[in-house]
Design a protein around this motif. Structure first.
Motif, PDB file in Angstrom:
ATOM      1  N   ASP A 236      23.263  35.126 -66.267  1.00  0.00           N
ATOM      2  CA  ASP A 236      24.474  35.375 -65.487  1.00  0.00           C
ATOM      3  C   ASP A 236      25.496  34.282 -65.829  1.00  0.00           C
ATOM      4  O   ASP A 236      25.398  33.155 -65.357  1.00  0.00           O
ATOM      5  CB  ASP A 236      24.128  35.344 -63.989  1.00  0.00           C
ATOM      6  N   VAL A 237      26.437  34.620 -66.683  1.00  0.00           N
ATOM      7  CA  VAL A 237      27.458  33.690 -67.152  1.00  0.00           C
ATOM      8  C   VAL A 237      28.808  34.117 -66.574  1.00  0.00           C
ATOM      9  O   VAL A 237      29.224  35.255 -66.747  1.00  0.00           O
ATOM     10  CB  VAL A 237      27.526  33.660 -68.691  1.00  0.00           C
ATOM     11  N   ARG A 238      29.475  33.187 -65.913  1.00  0.00           N
ATOM     12  CA  ARG A 238      30.749  33.495 -65.269  1.00  0.00           C
ATOM     13  C   ARG A 238      31.832  32.544 -65.769  1.00  0.00           C
ATOM     14  O   ARG A 238      31.603  31.342 -65.845  1.00  0.00           O
ATOM     15  CB  ARG A 238      30.634  33.364 -63.748  1.00  0.00           C
ATOM     16  N   GLU A 239      32.981  33.105 -66.100  1.00  0.00           N
ATOM     17  CA  GLU A 239      34.129  32.274 -66.448  1.00  0.00           C
ATOM     18  C   GLU A 239      34.955  32.010 -65.190  1.00  0.00           C
ATOM     19  O   GLU A 239      35.165  32.912 -64.371  1.00  0.00           O
ATOM     20  CB  GLU A 239      35.006  32.956 -67.490  1.00  0.00           C
ATOM     21  N   ARG A 240      35.417  30.779 -65.073  1.00  0.00           N
ATOM     22  CA  ARG A 240      36.258  30.396 -63.938  1.00  0.00           C
ATOM     23  C   ARG A 240      37.532  29.735 -64.468  1.00  0.00           C
ATOM     24  O   ARG A 240      37.462  28.698 -65.147  1.00  0.00           O
ATOM     25  CB  ARG A 240      35.519  29.438 -63.006  1.00  0.00           C
ATOM     26  N   PRO A 241      38.707  30.308 -64.198  1.00  0.00           N
ATOM     27  CA  PRO A 241      39.951  29.695 -64.670  1.00  0.00           C
ATOM     28  C   PRO A 241      40.121  28.283 -64.117  1.00  0.00           C
ATOM     29  O   PRO A 241      39.899  28.044 -62.931  1.00  0.00           O
ATOM     30  CB  PRO A 241      41.038  30.629 -64.122  1.00  0.00           C
TER      31      PRO A 241
END
Length: 275
Positions: A236-241
């Motif tokens: 589970d890989v999430r990008e966060r600005p």
């Protein structure tokens, strides 16, 4: 410390690991026939709270090389944001006062001969002994104020939280570098068949088990590898600005040679993960 922007939007979930999450309702934890329903619920809530990682479970790691102009600010920010609870590990190959300043701020400094970005960061990742590890650079470009949000994403179930500098604009980044990073993200997205926005960010959070489960092979291109391998393996890989600030001190990476090495790593690692 420079002011930075906040509230840059909700993180984008890139992929979800195949692991199932089991959520117990309050009804499920009630003790039947005992009349102690409230006690059982309170105990369950307490157990859920105990499962949450705190700053005492966090390590912030970085490779450092002649960054005496910025390292004190970075370490002071980490100490302030985490109330001094996070472990800090620096793998250092400097010839200036960088290691001395780091030690003065309580960081664990591992000195080695300069061998490149990836060698230093990989060593720092392995040296950390907390269950959540955050990578950052020591040039004061990344916002340590985002550490609570990164930790919250891990507590929400993310395996990797990747700071996305590009989507908010990255105005402080040189135009050539910004264009190159956009190209890297596009190439990686095509190869992985998953949209990513920033493959070379230096700020990410990882569960310890992700770091231990993967053999890291790249040097200059390690930042891209640290995103591509977990994502393509179903974590589970999430990008966060995140906001990105102008660096303090001189850059150590040649944009042409470094860019070519990063692109090669993206191609190599993506193909390896598909085989």
């Amino acid at each position: 410390m420079r002011d930075r922007l906040h509230g840059l939007g909700k993180p984008k979930t890139l992929t979800v690991s195949g692991r199932e999450s089991v959520v117990m309702s309050q009804e499920a934890v009630k003790t039947e026939g005992t009349g102690d329903d409230d006690v059982a619920v309170a105990e369950a809530d307490s157990a859920n709270t105990d499962d949450q990682y705190t700053f005492e479970d966090l390590a912030v790691v970085m490779g450092t090389y002649n960054e005496e102009e910025a390292i004190e600010t970075v370490l002071s920010d980490i100490e302030r944001v985490t109330d001094g609870q996070a472990e800090v590990v620096c793998v250092d190959g400097s010839s200036d006062r960088t290691p001395e300043i780091a030690r003065e701020h309580g960081a664990r400094v591992i000195e080695q001969e300069p061998q490149g970005y990836g060698v230093a960061v990989a060593a720092a990742l392995r040296a950390a002994d907390r269950p959540v590890v955050v990578t950052t650079d020591c040039d004061d470009t990344y916002p340590m104020e985002e550490l609570p949000a990164f930790l919250a994403e891990i507590n929400d179930g993310a395996d990797v939280v990747s700071g996305d500098r590009i989507s908010p604009g990255a105005d402080a980044m040189p135009a050539f570098n910004r264009f190159g990073n956009q190209v890297f993200a596009l190439v990686a997205s095509v190869l992985m068949l998953r949209r990513v926005h920033d493959t070379t960010t230096g700020m990410r959070a990882y569960r310890r088990e992700v770091i231990d489960a993967i053999e890291w092979t790249e040097n200059t291109g390690l930042s891209a590898e640290l995103l591509i391998r977990p994502l393509m393996r179903g974590y589970d890989v999430r990008e966060r600005p995140i906001p990105y600030a102008e660096r303090a001190g001189e850059t150590k990476l040649d944009p042409i040679q470094g860019g070519a090495a990063i692109l090669k790593s993206i191609l190599k690692v993506s193909v390896q993960e598909r085989l």
